[in-house]
Motif scaffolding. Structure first.
Motif, PDB file in Angstrom:
ATOM      1  N   ILE A  42       0.842  -1.206   0.000  1.00  0.00           N
ATOM      2  CA  ILE A  42       0.000   0.000   0.000  1.00  0.00           C
ATOM      3  C   ILE A  42       0.874   1.252   0.000  1.00  0.00           C
ATOM      4  N   LYS A  43       1.866   1.288   0.868  1.00  0.00           N
ATOM      5  CA  LYS A  43       2.753   2.463   0.933  1.00  0.00           C
ATOM      6  C   LYS A  43       3.464   2.697  -0.384  1.00  0.00           C
ATOM      7  N   ASP A  49       2.641   5.652  -7.264  1.00  0.00           N
ATOM      8  CA  ASP A  49       1.599   5.635  -8.281  1.00  0.00           C
ATOM      9  C   ASP A  49       0.394   6.502  -7.925  1.00  0.00           C
ATOM     10  N   CYS A  50       0.243   6.868  -6.656  1.00  0.00           N
ATOM     11  CA  CYS A  50      -0.910   7.648  -6.181  1.00  0.00           C
ATOM     12  C   CYS A  50      -2.225   7.011  -6.644  1.00  0.00           C
ATOM     13  N   LEU A  51      -2.340   5.709  -6.419  1.00  0.00           N
ATOM     14  CA  LEU A  51      -3.506   4.972  -6.886  1.00  0.00           C
ATOM     15  C   LEU A  51      -4.747   5.294  -6.068  1.00  0.00           C
ATOM     16  N   PRO A  52      -5.911   5.381  -6.716  1.00  0.00           N
ATOM     17  CA  PRO A  52      -7.157   5.494  -5.958  1.00  0.00           C
ATOM     18  C   PRO A  52      -7.469   4.141  -5.305  1.00  0.00           C
ATOM     19  N   VAL A  53      -8.380   4.159  -4.366  1.00  0.00           N
ATOM     20  CA  VAL A  53      -8.658   2.972  -3.556  1.00  0.00           C
ATOM     21  C   VAL A  53      -9.084   1.753  -4.387  1.00  0.00           C
ATOM     22  N   PRO A  54      -9.989   1.881  -5.364  1.00  0.00           N
ATOM     23  CA  PRO A  54     -10.354   0.675  -6.132  1.00  0.00           C
ATOM     24  C   PRO A  54      -9.162   0.056  -6.874  1.00  0.00           C
ATOM     25  N   GLU A  55      -8.287   0.909  -7.422  1.00  0.00           N
ATOM     26  CA  GLU A  55      -7.093   0.396  -8.104  1.00  0.00           C
ATOM     27  C   GLU A  55      -6.136  -0.248  -7.099  1.00  0.00           C
ATOM     28  N   ASP A 121      -4.967  13.097   2.155  1.00  0.00           N
ATOM     29  CA  ASP A 121      -4.044  13.185   1.030  1.00  0.00           C
ATOM     30  C   ASP A 121      -2.999  12.073   1.117  1.00  0.00           C
ATOM     31  N   VAL A 122      -2.137  11.992   0.127  1.00  0.00           N
ATOM     32  CA  VAL A 122      -1.171  10.903   0.041  1.00  0.00           C
ATOM     33  C   VAL A 122      -0.235  10.904   1.241  1.00  0.00           C
ATOM     34  N   GLU A 123       0.230  12.056   1.648  1.00  0.00           N
ATOM     35  CA  GLU A 123       1.156  12.121   2.789  1.00  0.00           C
ATOM     36  C   GLU A 123       0.482  11.663   4.080  1.00  0.00           C
ATOM     37  N   CYS A 128      -0.253   7.276   8.068  1.00  0.00           N
ATOM     38  CA  CYS A 128      -1.103   6.251   8.692  1.00  0.00           C
ATOM     39  C   CYS A 128      -0.511   4.862   8.474  1.00  0.00           C
ATOM     40  N   CYS A 129      -0.030   4.611   7.276  1.00  0.00           N
ATOM     41  CA  CYS A 129       0.572   3.301   6.989  1.00  0.00           C
ATOM     42  C   CYS A 129       1.801   3.062   7.861  1.00  0.00           C
ATOM     43  N   GLU A 130       2.608   4.091   8.072  1.00  0.00           N
ATOM     44  CA  GLU A 130       3.787   3.949   8.931  1.00  0.00           C
ATOM     45  C   GLU A 130       3.370   3.663  10.370  1.00  0.00           C
ATOM     46  N   TYR A 131       2.322   4.336  10.833  1.00  0.00           N
ATOM     47  CA  TYR A 131       1.823   4.078  12.185  1.00  0.00           C
ATOM     48  C   TYR A 131       1.397   2.622  12.332  1.00  0.00           C
ATOM     49  N   TYR A 132       0.620   2.133  11.364  1.00  0.00           N
ATOM     50  CA  TYR A 132       0.148   0.747  11.446  1.00  0.00           C
ATOM     51  C   TYR A 132       1.287  -0.252  11.252  1.00  0.00           C
TER      52      TYR A 132
END
Length: 170
Positions: A42-43, A49-55, A121-123, A128-132
């Motif tokens: 995910i990160k 790629d800055c992908l939207p959630v469905p992608e 936003d992406v940042e 959040c991903c780093e926290y998890y």
């Protein structure tokens, strides 16, 4: 002859039960390792790629190493059917029975991850991903330690209980 057969069955049953409980601890660690890999994917996809959630869900479904995380494909189907991503993620996590059994106290954090992805936003999402990743990293270390400890304890305990049961039968 009947006593001997029952002693062997009790002994074998307790040994199998010990191995089963030991394997569950190992499986918990493997599952959290898969969650860590999911967060890494995910990160990476968000950063480059800055992908939207469905992608992003399609990428996660297409990753072979994440096939053990069945809730991802369920969530992708729900999103394709028009359900909002946070509720689809939550419902998918809650409906995955094996995941709920193995990750009892981590389930709330996994559900919260679904609420955080795509919400900022992406940042913000990367933060959040780093926290998890930190949370699940600590949980992975704990589960691996427990897995090593209980992988030796439970089979031995099962054998001892089997011997005790065999002695009682005599």
């Amino acid at each position: 002859m009947l006593k001997l057969a029952s002693m062997l069955l009790f002994f074998g049953g307790f040994i199998c039960a010990g191995r089963f409980f030991a394997s569950r601890h190992i499986k918990k660690a493997e599952l959290i390792g898969d969650l860590m890999l999911m967060l890494s994917v995910i990160k990476t996809r968000l950063r480059y790629d800055c992908l939207p959630v469905p992608e992003l869900l399609r990428v996660l479904c297409g990753t072979d190493k994440l096939k053990n995380l069945h809730f991802i494909s369920d969530c992708a189907e729900r999103v394709e059917n028009g359900e909002a991503f946070p509720s689809a993620w939550k419902n998918s996590v809650e409906s995955d029975g094996e995941l709920c059994l193995l990750l009892d106290n981590c389930k709330a954090y996994l559900i919260q991850l679904g609420e955080d992805i795509g919400a900022t936003d992406v940042e913000g999402q990367l933060g959040c991903c780093e926290y998890y990743e930190q949370f699940f990293g600590k949980e992975l270390a704990l589960r691996e330690e427990n897995g090593k400890k209980y992988a030796k304890l439970y089979p031995s305990l099962g054998a001892m209980l089997g011997i005790a049961a065999a002695i009682i039968i005599i």
